[in-house]
Design a protein around this motif. Structure first.
Motif, PDB file in Angstrom:
ATOM      1  N   LEU A 198       0.833  -1.209   0.000  1.00 18.17           N
ATOM      2  CA  LEU A 198       0.000   0.000   0.000  1.00 18.17           C
ATOM      3  C   LEU A 198       0.866   1.257   0.000  1.00 18.17           C
ATOM      4  CD1 LEU A 198      -2.751   1.392   0.213  1.00 18.17           C
ATOM      5  CD2 LEU A 198      -2.616   1.115   2.700  1.00 18.17           C
ATOM      6  N   TYR A 199       1.899   1.268   0.857  1.00 20.84           N
ATOM      7  CA  TYR A 199       2.768   2.443   0.933  1.00 20.84           C
ATOM      8  C   TYR A 199       3.661   2.577  -0.294  1.00 20.84           C
ATOM      9  CZ  TYR A 199       1.310   2.963   5.780  1.00 20.84           C
ATOM     10  OH  TYR A 199       0.567   3.157   6.907  1.00 20.84           O
TER      11      TYR A 199
ATOM     12  N   VAL B 170       2.684   2.039  -3.429  1.00 21.09           N
ATOM     13  CA  VAL B 170       1.917   2.422  -4.623  1.00 21.09           C
ATOM     14  C   VAL B 170       2.314   3.783  -5.168  1.00 21.09           C
ATOM     15  CG1 VAL B 170      -0.396   3.001  -5.473  1.00 21.09           C
ATOM     16  CG2 VAL B 170      -0.037   0.891  -4.170  1.00 21.09           C
TER      17      VAL B 170
ATOM     18  N   VAL C   3      -5.242  -3.967 -10.368  1.00 22.23           N
ATOM     19  CA  VAL C   3      -6.313  -3.463  -9.484  1.00 22.23           C
ATOM     20  C   VAL C   3      -7.280  -4.595  -9.142  1.00 22.23           C
ATOM     21  CG1 VAL C   3      -8.295  -1.904  -9.358  1.00 22.23           C
ATOM     22  CG2 VAL C   3      -6.137  -1.102 -10.352  1.00 22.23           C
TER      23      VAL C   3
ATOM     24  N   THR D 285      -5.635  -6.957  -6.670  1.00 19.34           N
ATOM     25  CA  THR D 285      -5.541  -6.374  -5.328  1.00 19.34           C
ATOM     26  C   THR D 285      -6.881  -6.401  -4.607  1.00 19.34           C
ATOM     27  OG1 THR D 285      -3.747  -4.921  -6.041  1.00 19.34           O
ATOM     28  CG2 THR D 285      -4.930  -4.307  -4.038  1.00 19.34           C
ATOM     29  N   THR D 286      -7.946  -6.003  -5.311  1.00 21.76           N
ATOM     30  CA  THR D 286      -9.266  -5.987  -4.671  1.00 21.76           C
ATOM     31  C   THR D 286      -9.775  -7.404  -4.419  1.00 21.76           C
ATOM     32  OG1 THR D 286     -10.249  -5.679  -6.874  1.00 21.76           O
ATOM     33  CG2 THR D 286      -9.933  -3.723  -5.534  1.00 21.76           C
TER      34      THR D 286
ATOM     35  N   VAL E 127      -8.882   3.089 -10.076  1.00 22.23           N
ATOM     36  CA  VAL E 127      -7.654   3.074  -9.276  1.00 22.23           C
ATOM     37  C   VAL E 127      -7.923   3.712  -7.915  1.00 22.23           C
ATOM     38  CG1 VAL E 127      -5.315   4.004  -9.090  1.00 22.23           C
ATOM     39  CG2 VAL E 127      -6.117   3.087 -11.273  1.00 22.23           C
ATOM     40  N   ALA E 128      -8.664   4.824  -7.940  1.00 22.08           N
ATOM     41  CA  ALA E 128      -9.007   5.504  -6.682  1.00 22.08           C
ATOM     42  C   ALA E 128      -9.879   4.620  -5.799  1.00 22.08           C
ATOM     43  CB  ALA E 128      -9.719   6.819  -6.988  1.00 22.08           C
TER      44      ALA E 128
ATOM     45  N   SER F 160      -7.773   1.866  -4.330  1.00 21.29           N
ATOM     46  CA  SER F 160      -6.927   2.400  -3.253  1.00 21.29           C
ATOM     47  C   SER F 160      -7.749   2.636  -1.986  1.00 21.29           C
ATOM     48  CB  SER F 160      -6.265   3.703  -3.699  1.00 21.29           C
ATOM     49  OG  SER F 160      -5.437   3.480  -4.831  1.00 21.29           O
ATOM     50  N   TYR F 161      -8.970   3.121  -2.184  1.00 23.30           N
ATOM     51  CA  TYR F 161      -9.877   3.350  -1.046  1.00 23.30           C
ATOM     52  C   TYR F 161     -10.150   2.028  -0.313  1.00 23.30           C
ATOM     53  CZ  TYR F 161     -14.302   4.343   1.376  1.00 23.30           C
ATOM     54  OH  TYR F 161     -15.299   4.466   2.310  1.00 23.30           O
TER      55      TYR F 161
ATOM     56  N   MET G 291      -8.270  -0.676  -0.331  1.00 18.70           N
ATOM     57  CA  MET G 291      -7.036  -1.133   0.318  1.00 18.70           C
ATOM     58  C   MET G 291      -6.797  -0.394   1.629  1.00 18.70           C
ATOM     59  SD  MET G 291      -4.242  -1.616  -2.739  1.00 18.70           S
ATOM     60  CE  MET G 291      -2.943  -2.007  -1.553  1.00 18.70           C
ATOM     61  N   ASN G 292      -7.017   0.911   1.604  1.00 16.79           N
ATOM     62  CA  ASN G 292      -6.769   1.726   2.798  1.00 16.79           C
ATOM     63  C   ASN G 292      -7.671   1.352   3.961  1.00 16.79           C
ATOM     64  OD1 ASN G 292      -4.741   4.036   2.706  1.00 16.79           O
ATOM     65  ND2 ASN G 292      -5.678   4.205   0.689  1.00 16.79           N
TER      66      ASN G 292
END
Length: 411
Positions: free
Chosen positions: A5-6, A8, A43, A46-47, A312-313, A316-317, A319-320
């Motif tokens: 995550l960090y 990316v 993506v 990851t999801t 992508v956003a 990322s949301y 993942m966070n």
């Protein structure tokens, strides 16, 4: 700590730098559709991993508790070094079997489908690897490597592999003897006969030298990237299903029950004799190799690129906030991402039904506004309503402009 995550933002910066170096050197290692396809599979992977990571973690934790022959401490630096090296050895055999067995190649082939080779290729990952990959790391549990150490060295191993996916770094002298480098990994990604099924290490190339699978990059035989059965698609869902579908069709067509079962576990490319005779598969002639391409108007490409940024956003949301979101929210978020990326893939391929699919995707934002707060994906608020509906409205306007442009060009 989630190292991936960090990392990316650094991935993004390095991809931009590679694009600048491309321009400076007057070369073109990127194509928009191919890069979006590679990043889309990343993506999606990851999801999907947010929903499936428990498979590997639970099996590892179970083996650590019930099968470990010794107990190692995460406090010892030597345990970390040992685990880092052992992980790469386990990865070598997973990677090697991923090329040598049908069922494992069905998952791993996603990473090799790109016919370009650049840093975006590194992020091109499978969404189905979780099904069997955990088996190859059980020796680490048996040897007592703590779960925290295992997860950490796995992330570090994956991070190392990012930088080797570039054509801008030449051979690195003595470093080539011990570590995976851009040069020996370019050979790994090539479909030339010379390079086929070579260089499996993740960090250390010594495993390949030890087990006889090393091949140096040869300037007289330039690498041709991709797979011998081309994907010929920009759709990330089909990218993950292509080889599974081929195996399923061959198994269904085979007359022998034994062949229907064993095809999944045979060497990569093996097919039942009766199926191969009745449904031959011609391999493309590399001397006539042409990259897959679908002509697209510039406005279409810009529209898809902007829409891809939205996913992508969203990825990322997810993942966070993955650790704080309920399962229903993760499932809903994954569904939105998967369907959106599927629609963008159809647009990149200029499918006849892509326009209607895109309208459906945007229309589904209406129930998403209502479902998301119920599932816990994000809190109910006027801002969320206005934001999502405004995004949909502007997308429809952009889609209309692209549609009109295509109609004028066609006439």
């Amino acid at each position: 700590m989630n190292f991936i995550l960090y990392a990316v933002p650094f991935f993004v910066v390095l991809i931009v730098l590679e694009l600048i170096v491309d321009r400076w050197r007057g070369v073109s290692n990127y194509r928009l559709a191919d890069a979006i396809n590679s990043l889309s599979t990343g993506v999606l992977s990851t999801t999907t991993g947010l929903l499936t990571k428990g498979v590997g973690l639970v099996t590892y934790a179970f083996a650590l508790k019930h099968l470990a022959v010794i107990e190692l401490s995460a406090e010892s630096a030597w345990v970390w070094v040992f685990a880092f090296v052992l992980y790469d050895l386990c990865y070598y055999w997973l990677h090697r079997m991923g090329h040598e067995r049908n069922i494992l190649w069905a998952a791993h082939s996603v990473h090799h489908q790109s016919e370009d080779y650049n840093l975006s290729t590194a992020l091109r990952q499978t969404s189905t690897g979780f099904l069997l990959s955990w088996i190859f790391y059980l020796p680490m549990a048996v040897l007592g490597v703590p779960l925290l150490v295992f997860v950490s060295v796995a992330a570090l191993n994956l991070l190392y592999q990012f930088w080797v996916h570039t054509r801008h770094i030449p051979k690195l002298g003595w470093f080539e003897w011990f570590f995976v480098t851009p040069s020996n990994h370019r050979a790994h990604h090539a479909q030339n006969a010379l390079y086929m099924d070579r260089n499996y290490g993740g960090v250390f190339i010594v495993w390949d030298r030890l087990f006889g699978t090393y091949q140096e990059e040869d300037d007289n035989d330039p690498a041709i990237f991709g797979v011998t059965t081309p994907l010929a698609s920009w759709n990330p869902l089909w990218a993950n299903m292509q080889f599974y579908a081929q195996l399923w069709n061959d198994a269904r067509r085979a007359e022998s029950l034994w062949d229907k079962l064993r095809i999944w576990f045979m060497r990569t490319g093996w097919r039942p004799a009766d199926v191969a005779a009745k449904y031959p598969m011609a391999k493309p002639d590399l001397s006539q190799f042409r990259k897959f391409e679908v002509p697209l108007d510039g406005r279409q490409q810009l529209y898809v690129a902007l829409q891809f940024g939205v996913y992508v956003a969203l990825g990322s949301y997810l993942m966070n906030l993955a650790d704080s979101l309920p399962t229903a929210a993760l499932v809903l978020g994954w569904g939105a991402v998967a369907f959106g990326l599927f629609a963008q893939g159809a647009a990149l391929e200029n499918r006849p039904w892509a326009f209607r699919l895109e309208l459906l995707r945007l229309a589904l934002n209406l129930p998403l506004v209502w479902l998301a707060p119920l599932a816990g994906l994000w809190p109910a608020s006027a801002v969320a309503w206005v934001g999502l509906l405004s995004y949909s409205l502007f997308s429809v306007i952009g889609l209309y402009c692209c549609r009109n442009r295509i109609t004028r060009l066609a006439s």
